[in-house]
Design a protein around this motif. Structure first.
Motif, PDB file in Angstrom:
ATOM      1  N   LYS A  26       0.796  -1.231   0.000  1.00  0.00           N
ATOM      2  CA  LYS A  26       0.000   0.000   0.000  1.00  0.00           C
ATOM      3  C   LYS A  26       0.829   1.281   0.000  1.00  0.00           C
ATOM      4  CE  LYS A  26      -4.416  -1.340   0.220  1.00  0.00           C
ATOM      5  NZ  LYS A  26      -5.476  -0.832  -0.679  1.00  0.00           N
ATOM      6  N   LYS A  27       2.136   1.160   0.223  1.00  0.00           N
ATOM      7  CA  LYS A  27       2.979   2.345   0.220  1.00  0.00           C
ATOM      8  C   LYS A  27       2.902   3.091  -1.104  1.00  0.00           C
ATOM      9  CE  LYS A  27       6.506   1.023   3.610  1.00  0.00           C
ATOM     10  NZ  LYS A  27       7.939   0.668   3.822  1.00  0.00           N
ATOM     11  N   THR A  28       2.789   2.347  -2.195  1.00  0.00           N
ATOM     12  CA  THR A  28       2.727   2.977  -3.519  1.00  0.00           C
ATOM     13  C   THR A  28       1.493   2.563  -4.308  1.00  0.00           C
ATOM     14  OG1 THR A  28       4.104   1.197  -4.413  1.00  0.00           O
ATOM     15  CG2 THR A  28       5.243   3.203  -3.719  1.00  0.00           C
ATOM     16  N   MET A  29       0.624   1.744  -3.716  1.00  0.00           N
ATOM     17  CA  MET A  29      -0.548   1.234  -4.437  1.00  0.00           C
ATOM     18  C   MET A  29      -1.809   1.445  -3.597  1.00  0.00           C
ATOM     19  SD  MET A  29       0.511  -0.104  -7.381  1.00  0.00           S
ATOM     20  CE  MET A  29      -0.584  -1.411  -7.894  1.00  0.00           C
ATOM     21  N   ASN A  30      -1.980   2.645  -3.126  1.00  0.00           N
ATOM     22  CA  ASN A  30      -3.086   2.932  -2.204  1.00  0.00           C
ATOM     23  C   ASN A  30      -4.444   2.886  -2.893  1.00  0.00           C
ATOM     24  OD1 ASN A  30      -3.597   3.368   0.501  1.00  0.00           O
ATOM     25  ND2 ASN A  30      -3.933   5.562   0.209  1.00  0.00           N
ATOM     26  N   ASN A  31      -4.496   3.065  -4.189  1.00  0.00           N
ATOM     27  CA  ASN A  31      -5.769   3.083  -4.922  1.00  0.00           C
ATOM     28  C   ASN A  31      -6.168   1.709  -5.455  1.00  0.00           C
ATOM     29  OD1 ASN A  31      -6.059   5.863  -4.555  1.00  0.00           O
ATOM     30  ND2 ASN A  31      -4.819   6.314  -6.372  1.00  0.00           N
ATOM     31  N   PHE A  32      -5.509   0.681  -4.950  1.00  0.00           N
ATOM     32  CA  PHE A  32      -5.796  -0.679  -5.383  1.00  0.00           C
ATOM     33  C   PHE A  32      -6.226  -1.521  -4.187  1.00  0.00           C
ATOM     34  CE2 PHE A  32      -3.295   1.029  -8.766  1.00  0.00           C
ATOM     35  CZ  PHE A  32      -3.710   0.365  -9.921  1.00  0.00           C
TER      36      PHE A  32
ATOM     37  N   ASP B 292      -2.837 -10.921  -5.191  1.00  0.00           N
ATOM     38  CA  ASP B 292      -3.868 -10.720  -6.219  1.00  0.00           C
ATOM     39  C   ASP B 292      -4.621  -9.438  -5.871  1.00  0.00           C
ATOM     40  OD1 ASP B 292      -3.170 -13.150  -7.368  1.00  0.00           O
ATOM     41  OD2 ASP B 292      -4.573 -14.261  -6.106  1.00  0.00           O
ATOM     42  N   TYR B 293      -4.708  -8.524  -6.829  1.00  0.00           N
ATOM     43  CA  TYR B 293      -5.298  -7.221  -6.534  1.00  0.00           C
ATOM     44  C   TYR B 293      -6.004  -6.661  -7.760  1.00  0.00           C
ATOM     45  CZ  TYR B 293      -1.241  -5.416  -9.054  1.00  0.00           C
ATOM     46  OH  TYR B 293      -0.300  -5.145 -10.023  1.00  0.00           O
ATOM     47  N   SER B 294      -6.787  -5.620  -7.539  1.00  0.00           N
ATOM     48  CA  SER B 294      -7.473  -4.938  -8.645  1.00  0.00           C
ATOM     49  C   SER B 294      -7.662  -3.480  -8.258  1.00  0.00           C
ATOM     50  CB  SER B 294      -8.829  -5.593  -8.933  1.00  0.00           C
ATOM     51  OG  SER B 294      -9.655  -5.548  -7.781  1.00  0.00           O
TER      52      SER B 294
ATOM     53  N   TYR C 138      14.639  -8.713 -12.637  1.00  0.00           N
ATOM     54  CA  TYR C 138      14.504  -7.382 -12.055  1.00  0.00           C
ATOM     55  C   TYR C 138      13.489  -7.385 -10.911  1.00  0.00           C
ATOM     56  CZ  TYR C 138      17.306  -5.024 -15.632  1.00  0.00           C
ATOM     57  OH  TYR C 138      18.335  -4.597 -16.415  1.00  0.00           O
ATOM     58  N   PHE C 139      13.847  -6.702  -9.816  1.00  0.00           N
ATOM     59  CA  PHE C 139      12.974  -6.571  -8.650  1.00  0.00           C
ATOM     60  C   PHE C 139      12.945  -5.110  -8.218  1.00  0.00           C
ATOM     61  CE2 PHE C 139      14.475 -10.873  -8.780  1.00  0.00           C
ATOM     62  CZ  PHE C 139      13.351 -11.621  -8.469  1.00  0.00           C
ATOM     63  N   ALA C 140      11.829  -4.704  -7.641  1.00  0.00           N
ATOM     64  CA  ALA C 140      11.651  -3.299  -7.271  1.00  0.00           C
ATOM     65  C   ALA C 140      11.241  -3.178  -5.808  1.00  0.00           C
ATOM     66  CB  ALA C 140      10.588  -2.650  -8.163  1.00  0.00           C
ATOM     67  N   THR C 141      11.646  -2.059  -5.203  1.00  0.00           N
ATOM     68  CA  THR C 141      11.244  -1.785  -3.821  1.00  0.00           C
ATOM     69  C   THR C 141       9.800  -1.316  -3.761  1.00  0.00           C
ATOM     70  OG1 THR C 141      12.113   0.472  -4.055  1.00  0.00           O
ATOM     71  CG2 THR C 141      13.591  -1.194  -3.123  1.00  0.00           C
ATOM     72  N   ASP C 142       9.291  -0.751  -4.875  1.00  0.00           N
ATOM     73  CA  ASP C 142       7.927  -0.228  -4.922  1.00  0.00           C
ATOM     74  C   ASP C 142       7.033  -1.140  -5.756  1.00  0.00           C
ATOM     75  OD1 ASP C 142       8.856   1.926  -3.489  1.00  0.00           O
ATOM     76  OD2 ASP C 142       9.147   3.193  -5.260  1.00  0.00           O
ATOM     77  N   ALA C 143       5.859  -1.443  -5.215  1.00  0.00           N
ATOM     78  CA  ALA C 143       4.910  -2.275  -5.936  1.00  0.00           C
ATOM     79  C   ALA C 143       4.406  -1.580  -7.196  1.00  0.00           C
ATOM     80  CB  ALA C 143       3.740  -2.632  -5.027  1.00  0.00           C
TER      81      ALA C 143
END
Length: 784
Positions: free
Chosen positions: A615-621, A773-775, A693-698
């Motif tokens: 949720k740090k970068t995906m609050n609208n999901f 799993d998200y939307s 490749y991997f990221a710190t932010d979703a």
């Protein structure tokens, strides 16, 4: 007849264009008019060129019976003798070290090429021709998928299996079923993914599909002609005896062979279990142990002098299915066959049994593994167990053409095999080196590997890994080579020749790595030297000096007396799961092979931690669910990798992070089962190197997560990033550290100050821990 030189040139043109070309484009390469080309294609037929209609166009594909020799040692045959790995561009041994030829244009190969009229092709063109015609170059076909019932046959890994789930007879052009219950789809997403990982491209895969479809259609026509029903009466003699379970139950058994009993090959037999058994014909069904059983056969076995009542029955021509009493029908191996067409009144009180060897459960497919529960005390599944029941943790057998039978002096053979010095047992004519190949003469069955079971399980197979030193002595991994120390005063040893210091790897470490990826190459360090082991070739190589050592994997010897002693000393029940796994894992979801997912409850702290990270970068999901991936094999390999990196770091903890990774939904299964691999998952970019490749932010990973109908999925992976450096597009592995030039960085990043992207080149540094799993949240509409 067409000119062989012209046909050879057409093949060359097709192979230089990827194996096929549109018909109208070929004349411009040959300088021939289309009618003449049409005549040539008709003259030579489908043995050389296959004309296929697709998208309203006529395509011509290069076809050839040319094949690579599959034998390890061959005195000479009409096939090419050439290194398969070198043809695929994957052989790391070079011309001198590799035991197979790297010269495709040797004198012997030139004769073979000339006999097939393709001597004018260069190596790249020959590669294309062989790839789309020789199934030997394809990844292995899953033998368990090709046996048993259901969508996945008897394959326990199901959709996550790393072998081809395709009808093996279809690939060879020998499938005799117009509607086979096994898949004929080479372009299926899972199959195609494995082909791409092996180095084939989608165009070649499509060519293989077209060629195999054509061969199947042609073969079905031939088989269809052979299956013409014969309406002649056949006399069969039965011997009738009471069954063991019911003295009044009468079992007729065939005791004389009919006038004509056509032979069915083993490959046909294994796929023919579901066909109708016609009068005067015999059908065999093969088990995975090579056992052949006569099903619904009109043939029989000798009388044997049994005290039975003989009955003679004459079978009339087959009656229409509507006229056959339903009580006279049966099933075998998932397909229906008609019982002998005898009036029911003639069989009153008589039960026809095709064979006394039919198992209790006909749908059970035996695995080539000895049951631990049976050997220890008692197996509750009895005859329905998927494993093999035997009194020892190993079983040596030879194939007599019909069945697998036990070898005499089995302990002597096992003791010889456990000694890595031995290549064979001369008096039994057993070559241990050939056991790893598809030998049809001998096989060794055993209990599961000791590293796959908790320590309290007894009589598992302890596999020991060895390397060979200069004196021809086999040294176990993890132990020092004292023989060389005594010989050369220790300090005079050439470090490039062998392991001067004890290897950081132990036999258990190698066994875990081998079971997780049997075709992989692993790297390790001993002293100041770096080495790699190829499991596929069983060779150890010094990375700096490029010297090579033979590697062997042999079991620890256990005698029949040892088995008795262990069984007497063993008490209690089966062990609890290995405590090396995380404490929060669900102990009921720990598979022997592969993985299982466990949905995390929303009230748990584990769910809250992963949710807050997302949720740090995906609050609208909105998160639909979070699943934990429990793959014991990958977890053990990950823990081993952590220990190795910790040792290299002077005993200090390694930098370990939870990072996000987005990918196509079709790759989820493969990642959960086999870990991340940039060659399979695909590369969206190589800005910082050719790796995963991997990221710190979703949010960053979300852009690579292909949208599905119900939402998206991203991985949360546990990654050993270790010491990192800024990446570069040219990197295929992290660069060397500037301090001493002997050690390497562990990963690459976009910025060393505040990294947000990590590139990992070694998959053992990764464990795929969660799937989210998200939307996107529905936007609320406000009416003013």
């Amino acid at each position: 007849m067409s000119d062989p030189a012209v046909c050879s040139f057409i093949t060359k043109v097709l192979c230089s264009s990827g194996g096929r070309l549109e018909f109208s484009q070929i004349p411009q390469h040959l300088g021939l008019p289309e009618p003449q080309l049409e005549q040539i294609l008709r003259d030579v037929g489908h043995e050389r060129f296959l004309v296929h209609m697709q998208g309203g166009c006529r395509w011509v594909l290069a076809v050839s019976p040319l094949r690579l020799c599959v034998r390890k040692e061959c005195a000479g045959c009409q096939r090419l003798h050439f290194c398969k790995l070198n043809l695929m561009g994957k052989c790391n041994f070079g011309t001198r070290a590799c035991k197979y030829s790297h010269d495709i244009f040797s004198d012997g190969n030139r004769k073979v090429l000339k006999s097939h009229e393709v001597s004018g092709l260069n190596e790249n063109e020959l590669r294309v021709l062989l790839l789309q015609n020789d199934p030997f170059l394809l990844p292995d076909v899953c033998q368990f998928y090709n046996k048993g019932e259901g969508l996945y046959g008897s394959c326990s890994q199901q959709g996550s299996c790393n072998k081809l789930h395709v009808c093996r007879h279809f690939l060879r052009g020998e499938c005799r079923f117009p509607t086979c219950k096994r898949s004929h789809k080479i372009l299926d997403s899972n199959v195609l993914m494995l082909l791409l990982a092996e180095g084939l491209n989608s165009s070649v895969a499509e060519n293989i599909q077209i060629i195999c479809d054509h061969k199947h259609a042609e073969f079905s026509k031939v088989v269809g002609q052979r299956r013409m029903p014969q309406y002649r009466a056949t006399q069969v003699r039965y011997k009738v005896e009471p069954s063991a379970g019911n003295p009044e139950e009468i079992r007729p058994k065939p005791t004389s062979t009919p006038a004509s009993t056509p032979y069915v090959s083993p490959s046909q037999a294994r796929t023919g279990a579901g066909t109708a058994c016609q009068v005067g014909q015999s059908h065999m069904a093969g088990s995975d142990s090579g056992d052949r059983r006569w099903l619904g056969s009109c043939g029989g076995e000798p009388n044997g002098g049994a005290k039975t009542v003989a009955a003679f029955l004459t079978l009339p021509p087959p009656m229409p299915s509507s006229a056959v009493n339903k009580g006279c029908e049966g099933e075998q191996a998932g397909g229906r066959f008609a019982a002998p067409h005898v009036p029911c009144r003639a069989l009153a009180g008589i039960k026809a049994v095709p064979s006394t060897k039919v198992p209790v459960r006909k749908d059970i497919e035996k695995r080539d593994e000895i049951c631990l529960y049976y050997i220890w005390r008692h197996c509750i599944h009895k005859d329905n167990c998927r494993m093999i029941h035997y009194s020892l943790p190993y079983r040596w057998q030879t194939f007599n053409g019909v069945n697998w039978i036990d070898l005499p002096r089995m302990e002597v053979v096992e003791k010889a095999y456990c000694d890595p010095q031995n290549d064979s047992v001369a008096d039994q004519n057993i070559n241990f080196k050939s056991l790893s190949s598809t030998s049809t003469l001998f096989r060794r069955l055993s209990t599961p590997s000791s590293v796959t079971k908790p320590s309290k399980f007894i009589l598992t197979t302890k596999w020991i890994w060895y390397w060979k030193n200069d004196l021809g002595k086999w040294i176990e991994y993890g132990k020092q080579d004292f023989s060389l120390r005594e010989r050369s005063g220790w300090m005079l040893i050439n470090e490039g020749d062998g392991l001067r210091d004890a290897s950081a790897l132990t036999s258990d470490d190698l066994e875990n790595l081998f079971l997780a990826a049997p075709n992989d190459t692993v790297q390790f360090q001993a002293g100041s030297q770096n080495y790699e082991i190829s499991f596929k070739e069983m060779v150890q190589k010094n990375i700096h000096y490029q010297t090579q050592r033979e590697v062997r994997r042999r079991p620890k010897f256990v005698s029949s007396e040892d088995v008795k002693k262990m069984k007497k000393g063993q008490t209690g029940t089966a062990a609890t799961p290995d405590q090396n796994y995380p404490k929060h894992w669900d102990k009921s979801a720990l598979p022997d092979m592969g993985y299982k997912t466990v949905e995390i409850t929303k009230t748990s702290s584990e769910y809250t931690d992963i949710e807050s990270l997302f949720k740090k970068t995906m609050n609208n999901f909105a998160i639909q669910r979070i699943r934990r991936i429990q793959n014991p094999s990958l977890w053990q390999v990950f823990q081993w990798q952590k220990e190795q990196m910790k040792k290299k770091n002077g005993g200090k903890d390694v930098d370990e992070r939870l990072l996000f990774h987005g990918t196509n939904s079709s790759h989820l299964e493969a990642i959960c089962n086999h870990n991340f691999d940039w060659r399979i998952c695909g590369v969206h970019g190589t800005k910082y190197g050719k790796g995963s490749y991997f990221a710190t932010d979703a949010k960053y990973s979300h852009s690579y997560s292909q949208s599905a109908a119900k939402g998206n999925t991203v991985f949360v992976a546990r990654v050993l990033v270790g010491d990192f450096v800024r990446g570069d597009p040219s990197y295929v592995r992290p660069p060397q550290k500037p301090v001493n030039g002997l050690s390497f960085y562990d990963s690459c990043v976009d910025s060393t100050m505040v990294p947000s992207i990590f590139v990992i080149f070694e998959k053992h540094q990764i464990y795929p821990e969660y799937m989210i799993d998200y939307s996107e949240e529905e936007k609320k509409c406000f009416v003013s």
